[in-house]
Design an enzyme around this catalytic site. Sequence first.
Site, PDB file in Angstrom:
ATOM      1  CG  HIS A 120    -113.654 136.053  16.087  1.00 23.46           C
ATOM      2  ND1 HIS A 120    -114.600 135.153  16.516  1.00 23.46           N
ATOM      3  CD2 HIS A 120    -114.348 137.129  15.635  1.00 23.46           C
ATOM      4  CE1 HIS A 120    -115.802 135.670  16.318  1.00 23.46           C
ATOM      5  NE2 HIS A 120    -115.686 136.867  15.790  1.00 23.46           N
ATOM      6  CG  ASN A 153    -111.678 129.768  19.501  1.00 22.78           C
ATOM      7  OD1 ASN A 153    -111.151 130.874  19.391  1.00 22.78           O
ATOM      8  ND2 ASN A 153    -112.976 129.572  19.329  1.00 22.78           N
TER       9      ASN A 153
END
Length: 284
Positions: A120, A153
């Site tokens: 994201h 991430n």
Amino acid sequence: MKKRMVWRRLRRQVGIGLVFATVAGGLWYFQESEYRDRLTWKGTPEWDSMAPLSWHRVLRNDGFLVGWSDVRVSPLWVSYLLHDDKRSRIAERPDFQRDWRTIWPVQPTGYRGSGYDRGHLAPNYALAAVHGRDAQQASFLMSNITPQRPDLNRRLWQRLEEAVMDHFVPRFDQLLVITGPIFHDDFSRGVLNRVGFVEIPEAFYKILVVPGETPRGLAFMMPQDVKGDEPLDDFLVSIDEIEARTGLDFLPALNAEQQQRLESRIRTEGWGLEQVADLPGRYE
DNA sequence: TTTTATGT
């Protein structure tokens, strides 16, 4: 004789059409910029007109904006405001979804087996906690996703996002976050360096701004190949450096003097970075 | 209550 009348009528109709299109377009643009202004502070990132790779169009979502590049087939930036008013419970993670506005098909399943996470840019937790369910769902659109190495991430980047929500937002009450990918300087390297159609970034940036009379700013740049337990302050950069790497101009509506003050060098005073730089991640 | 991928 008759022919001339037809021509005249045609010209008049085209003229009316043009006027109508101009007025409608103007109204649309006016309303669109009103909506955008509510989602940002001092404008949205603008591109360097000489650098086609930084050209993009703005996708507006609940709670955040996306600067989408049809050339990179990637978001170049996302931007959202956070304030210290979090919901106590947030809903379950939704499924990733195709965003039909992207033209190039970017499928939720497209990252499978690539070795990259669907990372994201506008984070699930922050959007859900501050802006609610619709924003949370929009954060799972593939237009908000870039290929990120798992150790970045799930570890280093996750730690940075947690510091934003748990430390910086309570500390300053309000925060503008602009975050996005950084690509290799040589575009030809990116032509085949893709997951599906999506170009794989070399690194990522995150800019934090405290809005106000004399705004504060802090910026990070993190490469793909990290271990994940590095101190966050190893990755501090000036906003100017990010502008140089991305071809974007951040906070374009801020006056030149303020931009210079905010962007030209790293100023960590007042951020309390030392309190969060070495906190462990959630998924070590 | 903050990240993901797994021919499960």
